[in-house]
Each structure stands twice: as structure tokens, then as C-alpha cells.
Design a protein around this motif. Structure first.
Motif, PDB file in Angstrom:
ATOM      1  N   SER A 170      32.996  49.030  51.840  1.00  0.00           N
ATOM      2  CA  SER A 170      31.837  48.771  52.711  1.00  0.00           C
ATOM      3  C   SER A 170      30.577  48.484  51.891  1.00  0.00           C
ATOM      4  O   SER A 170      29.647  47.848  52.366  1.00  0.00           O
ATOM      5  N   ASP A 171      30.568  48.922  50.621  1.00  0.00           N
ATOM      6  CA  ASP A 171      29.426  48.629  49.758  1.00  0.00           C
ATOM      7  C   ASP A 171      29.627  47.315  49.008  1.00  0.00           C
ATOM      8  O   ASP A 171      28.807  46.925  48.190  1.00  0.00           O
ATOM      9  N   SER A 172      30.754  46.638  49.287  1.00  0.00           N
ATOM     10  CA  SER A 172      30.999  45.352  48.636  1.00  0.00           C
ATOM     11  C   SER A 172      31.342  44.298  49.704  1.00  0.00           C
ATOM     12  O   SER A 172      30.529  44.062  50.580  1.00  0.00           O
ATOM     13  N   PHE A 173      32.526  43.704  49.670  1.00  0.00           N
ATOM     14  CA  PHE A 173      32.802  42.609  50.601  1.00  0.00           C
ATOM     15  C   PHE A 173      33.301  43.074  51.972  1.00  0.00           C
ATOM     16  O   PHE A 173      33.618  42.242  52.838  1.00  0.00           O
ATOM     17  N   CYS A 181      39.718  39.684  43.135  1.00  0.00           N
ATOM     18  CA  CYS A 181      38.339  39.864  42.694  1.00  0.00           C
ATOM     19  C   CYS A 181      38.327  40.194  41.207  1.00  0.00           C
ATOM     20  O   CYS A 181      39.257  40.819  40.699  1.00  0.00           O
ATOM     21  N   ALA A 182      37.258  39.778  40.538  1.00  0.00           N
ATOM     22  CA  ALA A 182      37.114  40.108  39.125  1.00  0.00           C
ATOM     23  C   ALA A 182      35.639  40.212  38.773  1.00  0.00           C
ATOM     24  O   ALA A 182      34.823  39.394  39.211  1.00  0.00           O
ATOM     25  N   GLY A 183      35.310  41.238  38.001  1.00  0.00           N
ATOM     26  CA  GLY A 183      33.932  41.444  37.576  1.00  0.00           C
ATOM     27  C   GLY A 183      33.754  42.857  37.062  1.00  0.00           C
ATOM     28  O   GLY A 183      34.581  43.722  37.349  1.00  0.00           O
ATOM     29  N   GLY A 193      28.137  44.282  36.721  1.00  0.00           N
ATOM     30  CA  GLY A 193      27.816  42.872  36.923  1.00  0.00           C
ATOM     31  C   GLY A 193      27.544  42.152  35.615  1.00  0.00           C
ATOM     32  O   GLY A 193      28.022  42.551  34.555  1.00  0.00           O
ATOM     33  N   GLY A 194      26.774  41.054  35.684  1.00  0.00           N
ATOM     34  CA  GLY A 194      26.348  40.363  34.468  1.00  0.00           C
ATOM     35  C   GLY A 194      27.306  39.329  33.920  1.00  0.00           C
ATOM     36  O   GLY A 194      26.893  38.472  33.139  1.00  0.00           O
ATOM     37  N   LYS A 195      28.562  39.395  34.312  1.00  0.00           N
ATOM     38  CA  LYS A 195      29.524  38.381  33.868  1.00  0.00           C
ATOM     39  C   LYS A 195      30.256  37.857  35.083  1.00  0.00           C
ATOM     40  O   LYS A 195      30.839  38.636  35.838  1.00  0.00           O
ATOM     41  N   ASN A 204      28.995  36.411  46.198  1.00  0.00           N
ATOM     42  CA  ASN A 204      27.707  36.668  46.832  1.00  0.00           C
ATOM     43  C   ASN A 204      26.695  36.739  45.705  1.00  0.00           C
ATOM     44  O   ASN A 204      26.632  37.733  44.999  1.00  0.00           O
ATOM     45  N   GLY A 205      25.958  35.673  45.499  1.00  0.00           N
ATOM     46  CA  GLY A 205      25.159  35.562  44.291  1.00  0.00           C
ATOM     47  C   GLY A 205      26.107  35.380  43.119  1.00  0.00           C
ATOM     48  O   GLY A 205      27.275  35.045  43.308  1.00  0.00           O
ATOM     49  N   CYS A 206      25.619  35.616  41.919  1.00  0.00           N
ATOM     50  CA  CYS A 206      26.462  35.487  40.734  1.00  0.00           C
ATOM     51  C   CYS A 206      26.140  36.618  39.773  1.00  0.00           C
ATOM     52  O   CYS A 206      24.973  36.868  39.471  1.00  0.00           O
ATOM     53  N   GLY A 207      27.153  37.318  39.315  1.00  0.00           N
ATOM     54  CA  GLY A 207      26.961  38.391  38.342  1.00  0.00           C
ATOM     55  C   GLY A 207      26.345  39.643  38.938  1.00  0.00           C
ATOM     56  O   GLY A 207      25.883  40.520  38.222  1.00  0.00           O
ATOM     57  N   ASP A 208      26.367  39.748  40.243  1.00  0.00           N
ATOM     58  CA  ASP A 208      25.808  40.907  40.943  1.00  0.00           C
ATOM     59  C   ASP A 208      26.739  42.116  40.753  1.00  0.00           C
ATOM     60  O   ASP A 208      27.951  42.002  40.902  1.00  0.00           O
ATOM     61  N   ALA A 209      26.165  43.270  40.452  1.00  0.00           N
ATOM     62  CA  ALA A 209      26.974  44.466  40.200  1.00  0.00           C
ATOM     63  C   ALA A 209      27.802  44.857  41.422  1.00  0.00           C
ATOM     64  O   ALA A 209      28.936  45.310  41.301  1.00  0.00           O
ATOM     65  N   GLN A 210      27.237  44.655  42.585  1.00  0.00           N
ATOM     66  CA  GLN A 210      27.894  45.066  43.828  1.00  0.00           C
ATOM     67  C   GLN A 210      29.001  44.100  44.263  1.00  0.00           C
ATOM     68  O   GLN A 210      29.917  44.490  44.975  1.00  0.00           O
ATOM     69  N   PHE A 211      28.881  42.836  43.824  1.00  0.00           N
ATOM     70  CA  PHE A 211      29.794  41.813  44.311  1.00  0.00           C
ATOM     71  C   PHE A 211      30.502  41.088  43.176  1.00  0.00           C
ATOM     72  O   PHE A 211      29.910  40.232  42.525  1.00  0.00           O
TER      73      PHE A 211
END
Ligand code: ARG
Length: 256
Positions: A182-185, A195-197, A201-203, A228-235
Motif C-alpha cells: 500500500s506504500d508502493s504500487f 519490479c526492480a530498484g 531509490g536513486g538507480k 512512478n517518477g524515476c529513481g524514487d525510493a518508494q517506487f
């Protein structure tokens, strides 16, 4: 639904100040010249790069369904390194036909996969090779490190386009459970997505990297699809799960 709108919005309207930084592979580095030999650039008739792809057969390119701008508008470039600069290693082919997966849904991004049959085959050589694909139904576990690559284009105000070397970044696989949290997608990740990250975030991949390969254990397990955006810690970045479509790929290329 709201999230998806957000994803489109972030794809289209990158915040001006960060646009240049965010429109390519995030937090990565340039690839060695012609080191990812199956990587192709999809370009508009105007030669503007808009998506990545993988050569999976001399006649076929694997990419994301949302990269479909129509066969007439498209040019496929293999053997490229600095996009928009002629280096003598490039091979160009026009699509003969586009095969979008019948289950592709542009509002949920489910089954975001398309095969492009080329009018003429690419020649395999020192700069161009075929991408190894995963077997049907195989997976990669959470935390496994994979590599995503792309040219993510930049539109310079005033017209022209900056030449871009192929970039690459390493990202760990995130479990569907975590990615769907619920705090992500929040449930928008289907079984046809991975998903990968990093948790911080940051990469990440970003706009213009779509359709490009996420390589795990030397095989193309994912294709850049959405986020959702790019390199976002949450997504984390969301990729099409190529192993779910291995049978469809083989059937499309080689017949039933
Ligand atoms: N929709 C973008 C494109 O068409 C790709 C977005 C990938 N985003 C991400 N955060 N990994 O190029």
C-alpha cells in the motif's frame, strides 16, 4: 487508476530542472562501446530515439507494447552506441509488421510486450548479436542483481538532440508483494510484471528507456515498462516479465 495517471504524467512532464538528469538511466554509467550487442534503438522517421528493444532473432525485435507508434513511423537501429552519431557499426531496418500481445492493456500496462518483424534481417557480427531469453515461467528471486540499459532521449529546447552513449545501471529485484504494498504500487503490479530498484531509490530506468532489457543471469528477464517518477525510493521500476511470454514469443516467431 490514479497511480497510472500519475505514471503517465511523470513520463510526460518531468520537472524542468531535473529533466536532463532524469530522462536517462538514473544513477548508472555509460556502457562499454557495443558491449550489449542485442540492444537496439527504436527511432522515429526523424531519427529521434524513443524506445529501446532487444534483437531476439535476425528478423525480430522484442520491445514494450507501449512503444507502438505505428510501423510506418519506425526505424530499428542495431549496433548503435552513440545514438544520433554515425559510427559505422549501425544497421538499420524498417518494420515489416508489429505484433502487439493480444492481452496488452494500455490503461493497466498489463502484458506490455510487442514483437517487431523486420523487413530485412540484421547481420550478426562483432557489434550485433541475439539476446538470450529466459525459459517460460522461470523467475528471479528478490534481491537478485540485474542490469538495465538504455539511451533515454533528451529533447533540447530549441530543437536538436543531444547525442547519448548507451547507459546502464544495476538494480535488485523487488518482490511482487513488496512492490504491490500500500506504500508502493498498491495492487497495480500483475503477475506479468516484475519490479526492480533499491529501497533508497536513486538507480532506475526512466523515460526513453522503455522497451529496453533488464538482464538477470545473462538473460533478458524484463523490459522497461512503467514507473512512478524515476529513481524514487518508494517506487521501483516496473518491467514486463519476459519469462511469462516466452511461449508466445516462440510461437509468434516460429509459428504454432
Ligand atoms: N514510460 C517510460 C517510457 O516510456 C518508462 C518509465 C520507466 N520508469 C521507471 N521509473 N523505471 O520511456
Amino acid at each position: 487508476m490514479q497511480l497510472w495517471l500519475l505514471a503517465i504524467a511523470s513520463c510526460l512532464f518531468l520537472r524542468a530542472g531535473r529533466a536532463l538528469m532524469q530522462s536517462r538511466i538514473i544513477g548508472g554509467h555509460v556502457a562499454a562501446p557495443n558491449s550489449i550487442k542485442y540492444m537496439v534503438s527504436l527511432q522515429r522517421s526523424s531519427r529521434q530515439h524513443f524506445c529501446g528493444g532487444s534483437l531476439v532473432h535476425r528478423y525480430w525485435v522484442l520491445t514494450a507494447a507501449h512503444c507502438n507508434i505505428g510501423a510506418d513511423q519506425m526505424m530499428i537501429v542495431a549496433g548503435d552506441y552513440k545514438v544520433n552519431i554515425f559510427e559505422g557499426t549501425e544497421q538499420y531496418a524498417k518494420p515489416h509488421k508489429l505484433v502487439v500481445h493480444p492481452s496488452y492493456n494500455s490503461s493497466t500496462n498489463n502484458a506490455d510486450i510487442m514483437l517487431i518483424k523486420l523487413r530485412a534481417p540484421m547481420v550478426l557480427n562483432k557489434f550485433v548479436s541475439l539476446a538470450p531469453l529466459p525459459r517460460q515461467g522461470t523467475g528471479v528471486v528478490e534481491g537478485h542483481l540485474c542490469q538495465v540499459s538504455g539511451w533515454g532521449h533528451v529533447r533540447v529546447s530549441g530543437g536538436g538532440q543531444v547525442p547519448v552513449k548507451l547507459r546502464t545501471v544495476t538494480v535488485p529485484i523487488v518482490s511482487a508483494a513488496r512492490c504491490n504494498g500500500s506504500d508502493s504500487f498498491n495492487g497495480n503490479i500483475t503477475a506479468n510484471m516484475i519490479c526492480a530498484g533499491y529501497p533508497s531509490g536513486g538507480k532506475d530506468a526512466c523515460k526513453g528507456d522503455s522497451g529496453g532489457p533488464l538482464v538477470c543471469r545473462g538473460r533478458v528477464y524484463g523490459m522497461v515498462s512503467w514507473g512512478n517518477g524515476c529513481g524514487d525510493a518508494q517506487f521501483p521500476g516496473v518491467y514486463t516479465a519476459v519469462s511469462r511470454f516466452r511461449r508466445w514469443i516462440d510461437q509468434t516467431i516460429y509459428g504454432p
